[in-house]
Scaffold this active site. Structure first.
Site, PDB file in Angstrom:
ATOM      1  N   ASP A  41      21.013  21.830  51.936  1.00 33.67           N
ATOM      2  CA  ASP A  41      21.301  22.437  50.638  1.00 33.67           C
ATOM      3  C   ASP A  41      20.007  23.119  50.186  1.00 33.67           C
ATOM      4  O   ASP A  41      18.907  22.754  50.616  1.00 33.67           O
ATOM      5  CB  ASP A  41      21.774  21.393  49.627  1.00 33.67           C
ATOM      6  CG  ASP A  41      22.491  22.054  48.454  1.00 33.67           C
ATOM      7  OD1 ASP A  41      22.360  23.290  48.299  1.00 33.67           O
ATOM      8  OD2 ASP A  41      23.180  21.352  47.690  1.00 33.67           O
TER       9      ASP A  41
HETATM   10  C1  BGC Z   1      24.257  23.990  45.672  1.00 34.53           C
HETATM   11  C2  BGC Z   1      25.072  24.432  46.879  1.00 34.53           C
HETATM   12  C3  BGC Z   1      24.995  25.931  46.994  1.00 34.53           C
HETATM   13  C4  BGC Z   1      23.541  26.340  47.113  1.00 34.53           C
HETATM   14  C5  BGC Z   1      23.345  27.833  47.255  1.00 34.53           C
HETATM   15  C6  BGC Z   1      22.851  24.540  45.659  1.00 34.53           C
HETATM   16  O1  BGC Z   1      22.231  24.316  44.444  1.00 34.53           O
HETATM   17  O2  BGC Z   1      24.205  22.586  45.633  1.00 34.53           O
HETATM   18  O3  BGC Z   1      26.396  24.009  46.752  1.00 34.53           O
HETATM   19  O4  BGC Z   1      25.744  26.353  48.101  1.00 34.53           O
HETATM   20  O5  BGC Z   1      22.858  25.925  45.937  1.00 34.53           O
HETATM   21  O6  BGC Z   1      23.662  28.487  46.083  1.00 34.53           O
END
Ligand code: BGC
Length: 814
Positions: free
Chosen positions: A229
């Site tokens: 993530d």
């Molecule tokens: C989120 C993810 C997301 C990623 C990119 C993170 O803060 O937890 O679900 O895909 O950001 O935006």
């Protein structure tokens, strides 16, 4: 390995360069070898491709895309094929926007109703979640690109999401929190998995060998790519060892260098890196093929129509006293509520889509045939009380036959990075409802929110339609159901407790300091309520229709169950029939029943269909912690065919031969788990379930702060500067809320307050590196000048290294 020859031609530096992003959304390319960079974009219910300024919180605009209903809504459709079609449409848009990996679906379990991203997740049940997710993935990937199932795993709270340690026993982990991922991987064949921010039993998810190697790779044979993530990498080399190919976003080469040094020092074999490179190349080549084709325009109107169809199947009719719905032809309605003017249709954060079209209730009224005598806002969206608005609403309500009241939660309340504080809807809306009831009791409420709310006001409405967050076409879909053009067929994919206090994780959510203990074990959602016999407002699987269905002729066979389903009403409609299985033996504790199959069937009035639901490999299995395997207990099993988890229509039993595994538990040590009364399990009993001592759950306030401590912990830091910063941040948060700037206040919580220090380096794309962070930590821990000197020294060093590298590249190219 599939790309051995190509990998042989790569230098160590080139291989390492592929292991983290080129920028916020793209992976690295190697031009000389024809390796192209991939574009990753959110997800999950629409494409959020940012063309200019990038962020992971949905702050900067993205290219318009169809905003489908969010996962919490789609799950209510219980329609795997519909999910697959929606996935196909999403994938088509991703291809049109040249996206290789679509960051969704999100499939974390809804352990607690207040978890901030529940609107983005499917259900409290792993089987339903897994099946729906697998369908969506198949649909997305049918376009030649990759889905990315997230967040693996046990990421069930937003507070301290980048640092919290989830403590959960192995059986619960397998049966409840991992089963959906297992189905998504084995049946959906997702090519990419996103690891979660949190720790699992003491180790960050992407570094957790048990999770990433034993389970994901060895048991499930996952041969795709694991991406962190955003900003979620802790120890890059440990992540690589666990098989984490890609770190996102860019770290400006810093962590690639760590990989290079680790290989050179023999800490990691180059083979491990090669395997990661191989899988990443495979993803890049397979998903890159379709993106070479000429750009294909999306038919915006037909995609909008699809979003409407998904929404129509996902809306749930929760109450229909005196058949107030569908609205009789010609009844005069008063439309009241801010959400009728400006629909609440999606949540805040990284899933935020910039819709191509946005349906509006007031504009679509005429077309729906509903006769409106007018609209009043009735309440302020963000909770401020306003008597004048209530009076104006009552004035038109008096003149109407039926009041259509649009209520719900605002977009600031349901946001990524923040858990909700309560299960209530704002008081000003409830007050309006009470006032309206006094002047006209024929109220139909239309609810818009992405997660469970309490409804102590339910007696004051005759009809209740729950739209969830129904996407860009939701407003129109709702009107079509109110008008009777569509027969509602959604059923709740989560339980509605009467009060928040009834929730089994009430005392253990969210984890506030070091860890969060899943003391309720496998009893989440209906698994708890039905076992501990706790009354609920609406059970899992519940939803009404404008017609009625009769279930009969149950036959339980060795491999499946069959029964007849008849539409006994006067309108065509769809029914979700559910198969639950319960074990009659009490040797191994388990929920009274668990969902093991379901179908959705369309029936004309008077029509009967014979339905078959097969028993699959999950129907009778449980995870035995002694053999460390899935086993079957030899016993008689209840086979229940139901219209909801508490509305059992047909009952049968079947005897199933077991696998003869030893009994895993000492019954006397686990009394709560054997009765299912797990709302306040003692630490001792929880530790018996875990099989080891749980780590101390609170911070050691005497220790200096380190990489994985959060800014919030500056409250007890040694350095005055850190303490001051903490109070300044807390004050800013309080002040912004006070003056009504709730979304900016939320942003502080999300992106600063709960951020671990390492995040400063991981999320700044190379502006601050880890050695500079060491200096910052010195300041935090009370060595201001030493720390400052260190920061400046390391910054100079970093800039020099970069300059030298740039120079070397230029000379190489000459
Ligand atoms: C989120 C993810 C997301 C990623 C990119 C993170 O803060 O937890 O679900 O895909 O950001 O935006």
């Amino acid at each position: 390995m599939k790309h051995k020859d190509l990998i042989k031609q790569m230098t160590l530096e080139e291989k390492a360069s592929l292991m983290s992003g080129k920028d916020f959304w793209q992976t690295m390319d190697i031009e000389r070898l024809g390796v192209k960079s991939m574009f990753l974009a959110d997800g999950p219910h629409g494409i959020r491709k940012q063309a200019a300024a990038a962020d992971h919180l949905g702050l900067n605009p993205s290219i318009p895309a169809t905003c489908f209903p969010t996962a919490a809504a789609v799950a209510n459709s219980w329609d795997v094929l519909l999910g697959e079609v929606m996935g196909y449409y999403l994938g088509r848009e991703a291809v049109a926007q040249k996206v290789n990996v679509l960051l969704g679906p999100g499939i974390n379990m809804k352990r607690n109703p207040l978890a901030g991203r529940n609107f983005e997740y499917l259900s409290e049940d792993p089987y339903l979640t897994g099946k729906l997710a697998a369908g969506m993935i198949r649909g997305i990937q049918a376009n030649g690109i990759s889905a990315c199932v997230k967040h693996f795993a046990v990421n069930n709270q937003e507070e301290r999401r980048m640092a919290i340690d989830t403590i959960v026993d192995e059986r619960t982990l397998r049966e409840v929190y991992l089963t959906a991922f297992e189905i998504a991987i084995k049946e959906g064949h997702t090519q990419t998995v996103m690891s979660s921010y949190n720790m699992l039993n003491g180790t960050y998810a992407n570094e957790n060998m048990h999770l990433m190697r034993d389970i994901l790779r060895d048991e499930w044979n996952f041969d795709g790519v694991v991406v962190t993530d955003w900003g979620g990498s802790n120890d890059r080399v440990a992540g690589l060892l666990a098989g984490n190919e890609l770190e996102m976003p860019t770290t400006a080469d810093e962590t690639n260098e760590e990989i290079i040094q680790a290989v050179k020092a023999g800490k990691i074999k180059e083979d491990v890196l090669d395997e990661c490179v191989d899988r990443l190349l495979e993803l890049s080549f397979t998903t890159g093929e379709v993106l070479k084709e000429p750009h294909q325009e999306i038919d915006i109107a037909s995609h909008h129509e699809m979003a409407q169809r998904v929404s129509e199947e996902s809306i749930v009719l929760l109450k229909n006293e005196g058949n107030i719905l569908p609205l009789k032809k010609g009844v005069k309605v008063a439309v009241i509520g801010d959400f009728a003017k400006e629909a609440r249709y999606q949540g805040a954060g990284s899933s935020n889509v910039n819709p191509t079209i946005l349906s509006n209730t007031l504009e679509s009224l005429e077309e729906s045939g509903i006769v409106s005598i007018g609209y009043e806002q009735g309440f302020d969206r963000y909770g401020k009380k306003n008597k004048k608005k209530v009076d104006q609403a009552c004035a038109i309500a008096k003149q109407a036959n039926v009041v259509l009241l649009y209520i719900g939660l605002d977009e600031v309340t349901e946001a990524e990075g923040l858990d909700r504080q309560s299960m209530e809807i704002p008081e000003n809306q409830v007050e309006l409802l009470h006032a309206l009831y006094e002047v006209n009791p024929n109220i139909v409420a239309v609810l818009s929110c992405g997660s469970v709310v309490e409804m102590p006001w339910i007696d004051k409405v005759k009809g209740l339609l729950h739209g969830y967050l129904s996407g860009q076409a939701g407003a129109k879909a709702i009107l079509r159901i109110l008008a009777g053009d569509v027969n509602p067929s959604g059923k709740l994919a989560e339980t509605y407790p009467i009060r928040y206090e009834d929730t089994p994780s009430y005392y253990h959510f969210p984890g506030k300091e070091v860890s969060v203990e899943y003391r309720e074990g496998p009893y989440i959602g209906y698994r708890y309520f039905d076992t501990a016999n706790v009354n609920v407002l609406f059970p899992f699987g519940y939803g009404l229709s404008y017609t009625t269905f009769e279930y009969s002729n149950l036959q339980v066979n060795k491999n499946d169950v069959t029964f007849d389903l008849k539409n006994t009403g006067s309108m065509a409609g769809m029914e979700v029939a559910q198969l639950y299985v319960g074990c009659q033996s009490s040797d191994i504790f388990r929920p009274a029943k668990e969902l093991k199959g379901f179908t959705k069937t369309n029936l004309q009035p008077g029509e009967t269909k014979n339905i078959t639901i097969p028993f699959d490999d999950k129907a009778f299995r449980y995870f035995n912690i002694k053999t460390n395997k899935w086993e079957i207990e030899e016993a008689n099993y209840d086979i229940l065919i139901a219209a909801s988890s508490t509305d059992i229509r047909l009952r049968g039993t079947t005897f199933v031969e077991g696998t003869g595994a030893p009994l895993p538990y000492d019954k006397a040590a686990l009394p709560s788990y054997y009765t299912g009364k797990v709302n306040d399990v003692s630490l001792t009993e929880f530790e018996s379930l875990l099989g080891y001592k749980a780590p101390v759950a609170i911070w050691d306030r005497t220790k200096p702060l380190g990489y994985n401590d959060t800014i919030a912990q500056c409250q007890y830091a040694k350095g005055l500067f850190a303490k001051f910063s903490f109070h300044a941040i807390s004050f800013a948060h309080w002040f912004l809320r006070k003056i009504g700037k709730r979304s900016t206040a939320n942003l502080i919580m999300m992106s600063i307050y709960h951020m671990p220090f390492r995040g400063i380096a991981r999320m700044t794309g190379g502006i601050i590196n880890m050695p500079m962070l060491d200096g910052i930590l010195m300041i935090v821990n009370g060595h201001f000048f030493k720390g400052l000197r260190h920061v400046l020294k390391e910054r100079r060093k970093m800039l020099k290294v970069r300059k030298d590298k740039k120079l070397a590249r230029v000379t190489e190219g000459m």
